[in-house]
Design a protein around this motif. Structure first.
Motif, short mmCIF file in Angstrom:
data_model
loop_
_atom_site.label_atom_id
_atom_site.label_comp_id
_atom_site.label_asym_id
_atom_site.label_seq_id
_atom_site.Cartn_x
_atom_site.Cartn_y
_atom_site.Cartn_z
N GLY A 8 35.24 49.55 59.34
CA GLY A 8 35.01 48.85 60.59
C GLY A 8 34.24 47.54 60.44
O GLY A 8 34.14 46.78 61.39
N SER A 9 33.68 47.29 59.24
CA SER A 9 32.96 46.03 59.02
C SER A 9 33.92 44.85 59.10
O SER A 9 35.05 44.92 58.61
N ARG A 10 33.46 43.76 59.70
CA ARG A 10 34.21 42.51 59.68
C ARG A 10 33.71 41.74 58.46
O ARG A 10 32.52 41.50 58.32
N ILE A 11 34.65 41.38 57.57
CA ILE A 11 34.30 40.79 56.29
C ILE A 11 34.91 39.39 56.18
O ILE A 11 36.05 39.17 56.56
N THR A 12 34.13 38.48 55.61
CA THR A 12 34.64 37.17 55.23
C THR A 12 34.52 37.12 53.70
O THR A 12 33.45 37.44 53.15
N LEU A 13 35.62 36.77 53.03
CA LEU A 13 35.62 36.83 51.57
C LEU A 13 36.59 35.83 50.96
O LEU A 13 37.50 35.33 51.63
N HIS A 14 36.37 35.57 49.69
CA HIS A 14 37.35 34.86 48.86
C HIS A 14 37.90 35.91 47.90
O HIS A 14 37.16 36.79 47.44
N PHE A 15 39.19 35.82 47.61
CA PHE A 15 39.78 36.77 46.67
C PHE A 15 40.85 36.09 45.84
O PHE A 15 41.38 35.04 46.20
N SER A 16 41.17 36.71 44.74
CA SER A 16 42.37 36.35 43.99
C SER A 16 42.98 37.65 43.48
O SER A 16 42.29 38.65 43.26
N LEU A 17 44.29 37.63 43.37
CA LEU A 17 45.05 38.78 42.90
C LEU A 17 45.90 38.29 41.74
O LEU A 17 46.64 37.31 41.86
N LYS A 18 45.74 38.95 40.59
CA LYS A 18 46.44 38.54 39.37
C LYS A 18 47.17 39.72 38.74
O LYS A 18 46.78 40.87 38.94
N LEU A 19 48.20 39.39 37.97
CA LEU A 19 48.87 40.39 37.14
C LEU A 19 48.02 40.60 35.89
O LEU A 19 47.12 39.81 35.60
N ASP A 20 48.32 41.65 35.12
CA ASP A 20 47.58 41.93 33.89
C ASP A 20 47.58 40.75 32.93
O ASP A 20 46.64 40.55 32.17
N ASP A 21 48.65 39.96 32.93
CA ASP A 21 48.73 38.83 32.00
C ASP A 21 47.97 37.60 32.49
O ASP A 21 47.99 36.54 31.86
N GLY A 22 47.28 37.74 33.65
CA GLY A 22 46.49 36.63 34.18
C GLY A 22 47.24 35.75 35.17
O GLY A 22 46.65 34.86 35.78
N SER A 23 48.54 35.99 35.36
CA SER A 23 49.32 35.20 36.31
C SER A 23 48.78 35.41 37.72
O SER A 23 48.61 36.55 38.15
N LEU A 24 48.54 34.32 38.42
CA LEU A 24 48.02 34.39 39.78
C LEU A 24 49.13 34.77 40.75
O LEU A 24 50.19 34.15 40.78
N VAL A 25 48.88 35.80 41.56
CA VAL A 25 49.83 36.26 42.57
C VAL A 25 49.47 35.70 43.93
O VAL A 25 50.32 35.23 44.68
N PRO A 127 57.74 43.63 45.74
CA PRO A 127 57.82 42.94 44.44
C PRO A 127 56.71 43.31 43.47
O PRO A 127 56.87 43.17 42.26
N LEU A 128 55.58 43.81 43.97
CA LEU A 128 54.48 44.19 43.09
C LEU A 128 54.42 45.70 42.84
O LEU A 128 53.48 46.19 42.22
N ALA A 129 55.42 46.43 43.31
CA ALA A 129 55.47 47.88 43.06
C ALA A 129 55.52 48.12 41.56
O ALA A 129 56.22 47.42 40.83
N GLY A 130 54.73 49.09 41.12
CA GLY A 130 54.72 49.46 39.71
C GLY A 130 53.81 48.59 38.85
O GLY A 130 53.71 48.81 37.65
N ARG A 131 53.15 47.62 39.44
CA ARG A 131 52.32 46.69 38.66
C ARG A 131 50.83 47.02 38.82
O ARG A 131 50.36 47.32 39.91
N HIS A 132 50.11 46.95 37.71
CA HIS A 132 48.65 46.98 37.76
C HIS A 132 48.22 45.58 38.18
O HIS A 132 48.78 44.59 37.71
N LEU A 133 47.24 45.49 39.06
CA LEU A 133 46.79 44.20 39.56
C LEU A 133 45.29 44.05 39.36
O LEU A 133 44.54 45.03 39.42
N VAL A 134 44.87 42.83 39.10
CA VAL A 134 43.44 42.53 38.96
C VAL A 134 43.00 41.86 40.25
O VAL A 134 43.50 40.80 40.61
#
Length: 145
Positions: A8-25, A127-134
């Protein structure tokens, strides 16, 4: 004491989502953080788990397994569609994302996996099914419920 993220917390954040190889998603643009409500179901379970207990100013980098991110690919989500179902002016190519209407008339993206003159194989898995994500996150603000 600083507020920590809970359901229930309202959050303000910066994020990045990457594949295991470092590719930015995906990432928040510089100077334009995202805002969301923790536990509202808009984030996959594995991403929400990372957030709970964090306070403003904290950062975390976590590898999220497919089961807690976008799931494993389901072979039933790969469909063979007659080539004639596509408009003749649509130039098909492998990897092309096409929007389809599902039974509820909602938009459903599908990725062209392969095709010939008769049949088009379309993958409706995320498209990201089956992928580990950072998942990298930096909390800017927390407002508790």
């Amino acid at each position: 004491m600083a507020a920590v993220i809970e359901k229930g917390s309202r959050i303000t954040l910066h994020f990045s989502l990457k594949l295991d190889d470092g590719s930015l998603v995906d990432t928040t643009p510089p100077g334009k953080p995202a805002s969301l409500v923790a536990g509202d179901g808009n984030l996959p379970e594995g991403f929400e788990e990372v957030l709970f207990g964090l306070a403003a100013g904290e950062e975390r980098v976590t590898r999220v397994p497919p089961e807690k991110a976008f799931g494993m690919p389901n072979p039933n989500n790969v469909q063979r569609v007659p080539r004639g179902s596509f408009a003749s002016d649509v130039e098909l190519e492998e990897g092309l994302v096409i929007s389809f209407a599902d039974a509820a008339k909602s938009e459903l993206p599908g990725v062209i996996r392969e095709f010939d003159d008769n049949v088009v194989e379309v993958d409706f898995n995320h498209p990201l099914a089956g992928r580990h994500l950072v998942f990298e996150v930096r909390i800017i603000d927390v407002q508790t419920p």
